[in-house]
Design a protein around this motif. Structure first.
Motif, mmCIF file in Angstrom:
data_model
loop_
_atom_site.group_PDB
_atom_site.id
_atom_site.type_symbol
_atom_site.label_atom_id
_atom_site.label_comp_id
_atom_site.label_asym_id
_atom_site.label_seq_id
_atom_site.Cartn_x
_atom_site.Cartn_y
_atom_site.Cartn_z
ATOM 1 N N LYS A 112 -11.603 10.744 6.918
ATOM 2 C CA LYS A 112 -10.360 10.218 6.350
ATOM 3 C C LYS A 112 -10.539 9.699 4.924
ATOM 4 O O LYS A 112 -9.579 9.240 4.302
ATOM 5 C CB LYS A 112 -9.811 9.104 7.236
ATOM 6 N N GLN A 113 -11.762 9.764 4.417
ATOM 7 C CA GLN A 113 -12.005 9.318 3.049
ATOM 8 C C GLN A 113 -11.534 10.390 2.067
ATOM 9 O O GLN A 113 -11.199 11.503 2.441
ATOM 10 C CB GLN A 113 -13.496 9.017 2.839
ATOM 11 N N GLU A 114 -11.536 10.038 0.793
ATOM 12 C CA GLU A 114 -11.130 10.976 -0.260
ATOM 13 C C GLU A 114 -12.258 11.063 -1.290
ATOM 14 O O GLU A 114 -12.530 10.098 -1.988
ATOM 15 C CB GLU A 114 -9.846 10.473 -0.919
ATOM 16 N N HIS A 122 -18.673 6.130 0.464
ATOM 17 C CA HIS A 122 -17.898 6.255 1.702
ATOM 18 C C HIS A 122 -18.513 5.426 2.827
ATOM 19 O O HIS A 122 -17.809 4.718 3.559
ATOM 20 C CB HIS A 122 -17.836 7.717 2.136
ATOM 21 N N SER A 152 -2.073 9.604 -0.771
ATOM 22 C CA SER A 152 -2.941 9.866 -1.927
ATOM 23 C C SER A 152 -3.426 11.301 -1.894
ATOM 24 O O SER A 152 -3.476 11.987 -2.916
ATOM 25 C CB SER A 152 -4.149 8.913 -1.909
ATOM 26 N N SER A 153 -3.779 11.730 -0.695
ATOM 27 C CA SER A 153 -4.239 13.095 -0.511
ATOM 28 C C SER A 153 -3.137 14.096 -0.845
ATOM 29 O O SER A 153 -3.376 15.129 -1.479
ATOM 30 C CB SER A 153 -4.701 13.285 0.935
ATOM 31 N N ALA A 195 -3.702 6.527 2.505
ATOM 32 C CA ALA A 195 -4.763 7.525 2.290
ATOM 33 C C ALA A 195 -4.195 8.938 2.352
ATOM 34 O O ALA A 195 -4.543 9.804 1.550
ATOM 35 C CB ALA A 195 -5.862 7.340 3.332
ATOM 36 N N ARG A 196 -3.306 9.156 3.314
ATOM 37 C CA ARG A 196 -2.698 10.490 3.444
ATOM 38 C C ARG A 196 -1.775 10.796 2.278
ATOM 39 O O ARG A 196 -1.723 11.928 1.796
ATOM 40 C CB ARG A 196 -1.944 10.601 4.768
ATOM 41 N N LYS A 234 -18.043 1.699 2.312
ATOM 42 C CA LYS A 234 -16.644 1.333 2.534
ATOM 43 C C LYS A 234 -16.316 1.291 4.020
ATOM 44 O O LYS A 234 -15.650 0.353 4.501
ATOM 45 C CB LYS A 234 -15.749 2.351 1.820
ATOM 46 N N GLN A 245 0.814 -1.216 0.000
ATOM 47 C CA GLN A 245 0.000 0.000 0.000
ATOM 48 C C GLN A 245 0.843 1.260 0.000
ATOM 49 O O GLN A 245 0.488 2.267 -0.620
ATOM 50 C CB GLN A 245 -0.910 0.018 1.239
ATOM 51 N N GLY A 276 -2.805 1.493 5.672
ATOM 52 C CA GLY A 276 -3.954 2.061 4.964
ATOM 53 C C GLY A 276 -4.114 3.546 5.244
ATOM 54 O O GLY A 276 -4.425 4.330 4.340
ATOM 55 N N ASP A 277 -3.904 3.917 6.503
ATOM 56 C CA ASP A 277 -3.989 5.333 6.893
ATOM 57 C C ASP A 277 -2.889 6.128 6.197
ATOM 58 O O ASP A 277 -3.115 7.227 5.668
ATOM 59 C CB ASP A 277 -3.865 5.461 8.409
#
Length: 470
Positions: free
Chosen positions: A426-428, A458, A73-74, A70-71, A461, A20, A66-67
């Motif tokens: 925390k979603q995008e 969201h 990706s952001s 996500a960050r 998920k 990931q 995963g966290d």
């Protein structure tokens, strides 16, 4: 016990080695990836040491990675990004205030991607003035003689006071010495502008005679500040614009109205009892100051409108260059004002006005349809309801007005409101929701159809993830 939980957290190298996170190598600088891993781990250590109740997966490698992913990706998209506003606060200052109309967005894109005639007169073939691009349309809609735009209303206030009152006194009611946000205070702006504040009246009562007694040779102007973000109730009295204008004419003094909210249309039929620009100018005031990204529904800027002699004075002032706006702001502002040629059409085209004037019946239907979609999603294990709720205008406008709204409520034993709020955030793109004692609320006033589609994904998920980890 806390230290034992902390020991279960994965090591930095373990997180970096997961698929990931490893996928971001070569896409983002390694140092940024490393900082993000340490940031996530440090936050979890802090939460554990603070005694927060955590689920077993909170310290697991998969969840940490995963966290981090996500960050990262952001961060690929930059720090400023869209969010879903499910709070029911229309002008949410933390979420960017007014959303632009489609016409304004198109205009911004057009000038952002090419050269433009920002300070060039195409017809004459020589240098032009950026103020000319919006002055005519602002005057046409508001009834002012002249107008200009600066980068926000605090700048408009400072420029106005510096140009019209530097080295002299400006009289203001004590009950109108407002603070907006954490740094804009009328007394401090006056001081920075080179004016001397002359307070009159008391916090709750000010009379026209208070202004009259304060006028002397060093008085430069009379000023009224609209208390847009609070109300003084009960045993009160204030001075109207008409009264100030009459006194100003008698004493040969200009009258300045720092209106703030920027309302163009009369919204009293919708419970919004706020002054509007056109009616205020008709009282005979000399200058009005207001925001572009509040009830006007446009981009962030401050607008100065009124008598030509004073606006021209401000255009020539040295601070005008420091406070000037760019081509994208001017493009969006012009299209926003153009919508007001047809006031009824503006209520539908400008998102702020459309959201504020949405009827309770319309919002209830919207909430019921959204609730049914959520119920049909089997992964979402929660009690789904539709409940009346009070919404806000926000942005320091109409502070006492509560808009009758509707929201979808979610109550789940598996996902408590605080946890759901955190996971949706925390979603995008991040979704910002409201919380009650034991329920989470998705307020539909500020949700568009596309927002609801994304929010559905969201929710599914989040509930699927929680189900897998139990």
């Amino acid at each position: 016990m806390n230290k034992e939980i902390i020991r279960k957290l994965p090591k930095v190298d373990e997180v970096l080695g997961t698929a990931q996170v490893a996928v971001f190598e070569g896409v983002l600088p390694h140092g940024l990836i490393l900082d993000t891993v340490r940031e996530v781990l440090d936050e979890r250590r802090t939460a554990i040491l603070a005694g927060c109740e955590v689920e077993p997966f909170f310290v697991g490698l998969e969840d940490v990675a995963g966290d981090v992913a996500a960050r990262l990706s952001s961060k690929c998209a930059g720090n400023l990004k869209p969010v879903i506003n499910a709070t029911g606060v229309v002008l949410h200052t933390n979420l960017g205030r007014a959303r632009l109309s489609e016409a304004a967005r198109t205009a911004v894109d057009r000038v952002a991607s090419s050269y433009c005639n920002l300070e060039y007169d195409i017809e004459k073939g020589k240098r032009g003035h950026r103020h000319d691009l919006v002055e005519k349309i602002i005057c046409r809609i508001t009834g002012a003689e002249a107008a200009m735009a600066v980068n926000n209303n605090a700048a408009a206030t400072m420029l106005c006071l510096s140009a019209m009152g530097r080295g002299r006194e400006v009289i203001v009611s004590r009950g109108e010495l407002v603070e907006i946000g954490g740094s804009f205070r009328v007394p401090e702006i006056m001081e920075e502008s080179g004016c001397t504040l002359r307070e009159v009246g008391t916090t709750n009562k000010t009379k026209i005679s208070d202004y009259e007694k304060a006028v002397w040779d060093e008085t430069a102007a009379l000023m009224k500040v609209h208390t847009s973000n609070y109300r003084i109730m009960g045993f009160t009295e204030d001075v109207s614009l008409s009264q100030l204008v009459k006194l100003g004419r008698e004493k040969n003094l200009p009258v300045i109205f720092d209106m703030g909210n920027g309302l163009i249309v009369d919204l009293s039929g919708y419970g919004i009892d706020e002054p509007n620009v056109e009616a205020s100018l008709k009282t005979g005031i000399d200058v009005i100051l207001f925001s572009g990204d509040k009830l006007l529904g446009g981009p962030q800027c401050g607008i100065i409108a009124g008598k030509k002699e004073y606006v021209d004075m401000m255009k020539r002032h040295p601070l005008a260059r420091a406070f000037r706006v760019d081509k994208m702001t001017l493009a969006a502002l012009e299209m926003t004002f153009r919508a007001y040629y047809d006031r009824d059409k503006a209520l539908n085209e400008i998102p702020v006005l459309k959201d504020i004037t949405a009827s309770p019946a319309e919002l209830k239907m919207k909430a019921e349809a959204f609730a049914q979609r959520i119920r049909d999603e089997k992964a979402i294990d929660a009690e789904i309801g539709v409940e009346p709720i009070e919404d806000q205008v926000g942005g320091g406008s109409a502070p006492t007005v509560k808009l009758k709204g509707w929201a979808v409520s979610l109550k789940s034993e598996r996902v408590k409101p605080e946890k759901l709020e955190r996971l949706l955030r925390k979603q995008e793109p991040a979704a910002i929701i409201r919380m009650g004692h034991d329920k989470a609320y998705l307020d539909v006033r500020t949700l568009g159809d596309d927002d609801m589609d994304v929010l559905m994904g969201h929710l599914a998920k989040v509930f699927e993830k929680v189900g897998e980890q139990r």
